[in-house]
Write an enzyme that holds these catalytic residues in place. Sequence first.
Site, PDB file in Angstrom:
ATOM      1  CB  SER A  20      -0.910   0.004   1.226  1.00  0.00           C
ATOM      2  OG  SER A  20      -0.146   0.155   2.408  1.00  0.00           O
ATOM      3  CB  CYS A  75      -0.744  -3.238  -8.304  1.00  0.00           C
ATOM      4  SG  CYS A  75       0.485  -3.973  -9.402  1.00  0.00           S
ATOM      5  CD  GLU A 178      -5.003  -0.277  -5.091  1.00  0.00           C
ATOM      6  OE1 GLU A 178      -4.571  -0.994  -6.006  1.00  0.00           O
ATOM      7  OE2 GLU A 178      -4.291   0.125  -4.148  1.00  0.00           O
TER       8      GLU A 178
END
Length: 293
Positions: A20, A75, A178
Amino acid sequence: GAVDAILDHEVIQAVGFVGSTPIAQYVYSRATANGKRAQCFGGAKNHMIIMPDADMDQAADALIGAGYGAAGERCMAVSVAVPVGDATADALVAKLAPKIEALKVGPYTAGDDVDFGPLVTREALTRVKGLVDQGVKEGADLVVDGRGFSMQGYEDGFFMGGCLFDKVTKDMDIYKTEIFGPVLSVVRAQTYQEALGLAMDHEYGNGTAIYTRDGDTARDFAARVNIGMVGINVPIPVPLAYHTFGGWKKSGFGDLNQHGPDGFKFYTRTKTVTARWPSGIKEGAEFSIPTMK
């Protein structure tokens, strides 16, 4: 704990991290403060721009694979579709909705019969469902709702059906965050410049894509967008490993990417050795930098 021990250890010279953004920033800051080389990759919010001239069937299929593969937990997932013009958006959503409703969710042990599996933990499932709840509260149009998915024999599994939001705006939390789950948001843009601006203004800059038949538009997008990996009619723009992999903005910290030449540069240091041998060296002191003469 263990991470700080690595970041502070005098023998360790370089640190790589993927995770993260807050942790990536922490690792980068502490490692570099200790004089180490650091290569840290964080979060992402990857946009795919769909121009009016794009092949809508190809664009919809691309979004299904890039948005819902691995349950959206990667990702490089495309989590934001940006159709240009309401006619483009209406056509895209009409193609996406039945495809999402038909996705097969189940255990990965079922092989080819499954499009995507469970989320990684119960906490992840709770977080993603909570963000979908938040999107509904914020006024986005939940076209496909996968929150109620349950599978016989796997009632305690961390499964969730695909979700599709339309009419998401850039001030909403579901746009800024996200989500990292099987959730795709459609943000309608009225012009190409507005679509480009959405991708450029977002804090994350990992990957992006554009679907168009127009070469001038594709070249302009690739040249101007401030994002590390760009796809032109390619939904997940992961380069082959002998190129480099890495994002910009808050998706990547450090001046070198992973893989390819950057990978070699990161894990090596240049040492320059200057040598002469006594034969033929004139006597007496030299007051300039030695040369090969």
